[in-house]
Motif scaffolding. Structure first.
Motif, PDB file in Angstrom:
ATOM      1  N   ILE A  75       0.838  -1.199   0.000  1.00 49.94           N
ATOM      2  CA  ILE A  75       0.000   0.000   0.000  1.00 49.94           C
ATOM      3  C   ILE A  75       0.873   1.250   0.000  1.00 49.94           C
ATOM      4  O   ILE A  75       0.580   2.217  -0.711  1.00 49.94           O
ATOM      5  CB  ILE A  75      -0.984  -0.031   1.187  1.00 49.94           C
ATOM      6  CG1 ILE A  75      -2.006  -1.154   0.964  1.00 49.94           C
ATOM      7  CG2 ILE A  75      -1.666   1.316   1.377  1.00 49.94           C
ATOM      8  CD1 ILE A  75      -2.931  -1.404   2.134  1.00 49.94           C
ATOM      9  N   GLU A  76       1.944   1.245   0.748  1.00 45.77           N
ATOM     10  CA  GLU A  76       2.862   2.390   0.757  1.00 45.77           C
ATOM     11  C   GLU A  76       3.460   2.627  -0.632  1.00 45.77           C
ATOM     12  O   GLU A  76       3.539   3.768  -1.099  1.00 45.77           O
ATOM     13  CB  GLU A  76       3.977   2.147   1.772  1.00 45.77           C
ATOM     14  CG  GLU A  76       4.963   3.292   1.878  1.00 45.77           C
ATOM     15  CD  GLU A  76       6.068   2.991   2.882  1.00 45.77           C
ATOM     16  OE1 GLU A  76       7.168   3.526   2.707  1.00 45.77           O
ATOM     17  OE2 GLU A  76       5.833   2.230   3.839  1.00 45.77           O
ATOM     18  N   ASP A  77       3.861   1.556  -1.301  1.00 44.80           N
ATOM     19  CA  ASP A  77       4.405   1.688  -2.664  1.00 44.80           C
ATOM     20  C   ASP A  77       3.348   2.225  -3.631  1.00 44.80           C
ATOM     21  O   ASP A  77       3.650   3.067  -4.482  1.00 44.80           O
ATOM     22  CB  ASP A  77       4.923   0.336  -3.174  1.00 44.80           C
ATOM     23  CG  ASP A  77       6.180  -0.124  -2.441  1.00 44.80           C
ATOM     24  OD1 ASP A  77       6.810   0.696  -1.738  1.00 44.80           O
ATOM     25  OD2 ASP A  77       6.519  -1.330  -2.573  1.00 44.80           O
ATOM     26  N   ALA A  78       2.110   1.746  -3.497  1.00 46.63           N
ATOM     27  CA  ALA A  78       1.026   2.229  -4.362  1.00 46.63           C
ATOM     28  C   ALA A  78       0.747   3.708  -4.097  1.00 46.63           C
ATOM     29  O   ALA A  78       0.488   4.480  -5.026  1.00 46.63           O
ATOM     30  CB  ALA A  78      -0.236   1.399  -4.135  1.00 46.63           C
ATOM     31  N   ARG A  79       0.818   4.126  -2.836  1.00 44.50           N
ATOM     32  CA  ARG A  79       0.615   5.536  -2.482  1.00 44.50           C
ATOM     33  C   ARG A  79       1.703   6.401  -3.102  1.00 44.50           C
ATOM     34  O   ARG A  79       1.425   7.459  -3.677  1.00 44.50           O
ATOM     35  CB  ARG A  79       0.592   5.714  -0.970  1.00 44.50           C
ATOM     36  CG  ARG A  79       0.358   7.170  -0.555  1.00 44.50           C
ATOM     37  CD  ARG A  79       0.450   7.413   0.954  1.00 44.50           C
ATOM     38  NE  ARG A  79      -0.100   6.365   1.763  1.00 44.50           N
ATOM     39  CZ  ARG A  79       0.636   5.513   2.486  1.00 44.50           C
ATOM     40  NH1 ARG A  79       1.946   5.589   2.499  1.00 44.50           N
ATOM     41  NH2 ARG A  79       0.050   4.585   3.213  1.00 44.50           N
ATOM     42  N   GLU A  80       2.940   5.974  -2.988  1.00 36.50           N
ATOM     43  CA  GLU A  80       4.052   6.736  -3.566  1.00 36.50           C
ATOM     44  C   GLU A  80       3.909   6.859  -5.084  1.00 36.50           C
ATOM     45  O   GLU A  80       4.188   7.913  -5.650  1.00 36.50           O
ATOM     46  CB  GLU A  80       5.386   6.098  -3.203  1.00 36.50           C
ATOM     47  CG  GLU A  80       5.751   6.279  -1.738  1.00 36.50           C
ATOM     48  CD  GLU A  80       7.023   5.544  -1.351  1.00 36.50           C
ATOM     49  OE1 GLU A  80       7.693   4.952  -2.237  1.00 36.50           O
ATOM     50  OE2 GLU A  80       7.357   5.555  -0.155  1.00 36.50           O
ATOM     51  N   LEU A  81       3.450   5.793  -5.732  1.00 32.27           N
ATOM     52  CA  LEU A  81       3.236   5.835  -7.177  1.00 32.27           C
ATOM     53  C   LEU A  81       2.121   6.821  -7.530  1.00 32.27           C
ATOM     54  O   LEU A  81       2.259   7.621  -8.458  1.00 32.27           O
ATOM     55  CB  LEU A  81       2.906   4.441  -7.710  1.00 32.27           C
ATOM     56  CG  LEU A  81       2.617   4.351  -9.206  1.00 32.27           C
ATOM     57  CD1 LEU A  81       3.824   4.796 -10.023  1.00 32.27           C
ATOM     58  CD2 LEU A  81       2.215   2.938  -9.581  1.00 32.27           C
ATOM     59  N   ALA A  82       1.026   6.777  -6.795  1.00 31.86           N
ATOM     60  CA  ALA A  82      -0.092   7.695  -7.055  1.00 31.86           C
ATOM     61  C   ALA A  82       0.353   9.148  -6.887  1.00 31.86           C
ATOM     62  O   ALA A  82       0.053  10.002  -7.731  1.00 31.86           O
ATOM     63  CB  ALA A  82      -1.260   7.393  -6.117  1.00 31.86           C
ATOM     64  N   GLU A  83       1.077   9.428  -5.827  1.00 28.67           N
ATOM     65  CA  GLU A  83       1.543  10.790  -5.596  1.00 28.67           C
ATOM     66  C   GLU A  83       2.524  11.229  -6.681  1.00 28.67           C
ATOM     67  O   GLU A  83       2.476  12.375  -7.139  1.00 28.67           O
ATOM     68  CB  GLU A  83       2.156  10.902  -4.200  1.00 28.67           C
ATOM     69  CG  GLU A  83       1.101  10.772  -3.103  1.00 28.67           C
ATOM     70  CD  GLU A  83       1.666  10.739  -1.689  1.00 28.67           C
ATOM     71  OE1 GLU A  83       2.912  10.655  -1.524  1.00 28.67           O
ATOM     72  OE2 GLU A  83       0.870  10.794  -0.732  1.00 28.67           O
ATOM     73  N   ALA A  84       3.381  10.331  -7.123  1.00 21.46           N
ATOM     74  CA  ALA A  84       4.333  10.659  -8.191  1.00 21.46           C
ATOM     75  C   ALA A  84       3.611  10.906  -9.516  1.00 21.46           C
ATOM     76  O   ALA A  84       3.955  11.832 -10.262  1.00 21.46           O
ATOM     77  CB  ALA A  84       5.365   9.550  -8.341  1.00 21.46           C
ATOM     78  N   ARG A  85       2.609  10.097  -9.817  1.00 21.12           N
ATOM     79  CA  ARG A  85       1.852  10.276 -11.070  1.00 21.12           C
ATOM     80  C   ARG A  85       1.136  11.620 -11.106  1.00 21.12           C
ATOM     81  O   ARG A  85       0.973  12.223 -12.164  1.00 21.12           O
ATOM     82  CB  ARG A  85       0.828   9.148 -11.238  1.00 21.12           C
ATOM     83  CG  ARG A  85       1.448   7.824 -11.622  1.00 21.12           C
ATOM     84  CD  ARG A  85       0.418   6.729 -11.748  1.00 21.12           C
ATOM     85  NE  ARG A  85      -0.558   7.043 -12.787  1.00 21.12           N
ATOM     86  CZ  ARG A  85      -1.788   6.548 -12.823  1.00 21.12           C
ATOM     87  NH1 ARG A  85      -2.208   5.732 -11.878  1.00 21.12           N
ATOM     88  NH2 ARG A  85      -2.598   6.872 -13.796  1.00 21.12           N
ATOM     89  N   SER A  86       0.709  12.106  -9.952  1.00 22.68           N
ATOM     90  CA  SER A  86      -0.018  13.377  -9.918  1.00 22.68           C
ATOM     91  C   SER A  86       0.855  14.557 -10.346  1.00 22.68           C
ATOM     92  O   SER A  86       0.336  15.562 -10.831  1.00 22.68           O
ATOM     93  CB  SER A  86      -0.587  13.636  -8.518  1.00 22.68           C
ATOM     94  OG  SER A  86       0.431  14.001  -7.597  1.00 22.68           O
TER      95      SER A  86
END
Length: 143
Positions: A75-86
């Motif tokens: 979940i932490e990795d998915a959060r970091e990816l979402a924030e980076a994509r934004s």
């Protein structure tokens, strides 16, 4: 997808969540919540504290309990990816874009230099600017 549709789709995860940003990042959040919905065990608890725009990018403040540490890491990795994509997605229209003025005090999170461009370079950018102008009641500097 809109933020309201996102709340309906992931009702079990977003019971008390509210969003402090525009609809353009809804697809990013859809991918993020799909990971959580898939990996969170039935006895696990997911809580959103805040989802907002900060410094021109998406920020997700959440917590998971009742799940193995490996699940927390996913979940932490998915959060970091979402924030980076934004960082490369317009908060208003959801199209690829670039953050303007990343080093200044005021961050232009609507991506006035939105990469949603036709060959003439202006029509879609103008639509994104018009949306921003209506919501904020402000005039924008020329691009």
């Amino acid at each position: 997808m809109t933020l309201d549709e996102l709340k309906s789709k992931y009702a079990r995860l977003l019971r008390s969540a509210w969003f402090e940003h525009r609809d353009g990042w809804a697809d990013i959040l859809d991918a993020y919540f799909a990971v959580i919905d898939h990996i969170l065990p039935p006895n696990g608890t997911y809580e959103v504290r805040q989802i907002k725009e900060k410094m021109g990018t998406l920020r997700i403040y959440d917590s998971v309990s009742g799940a193995a540490s490996e699940i927390g890491k996913v979940i932490e990795d998915a959060r970091e990816l979402a924030e980076a994509r934004s960082l490369y997605t317009c908060e208003h229209c959801g199209q690829p874009g670039i953050l303007r003025n990343p080093s200044g005090l005021l961050h232009d999170n609507m991506r006035r230099a939105c990469a949603l461009r036709r060959p003439d370079g202006g029509a879609a950018r103008s639509a994104c600017r018009s949306l921003y102008r209506r919501e904020r009641g402000q005039k924008l500097a020329p691009i």
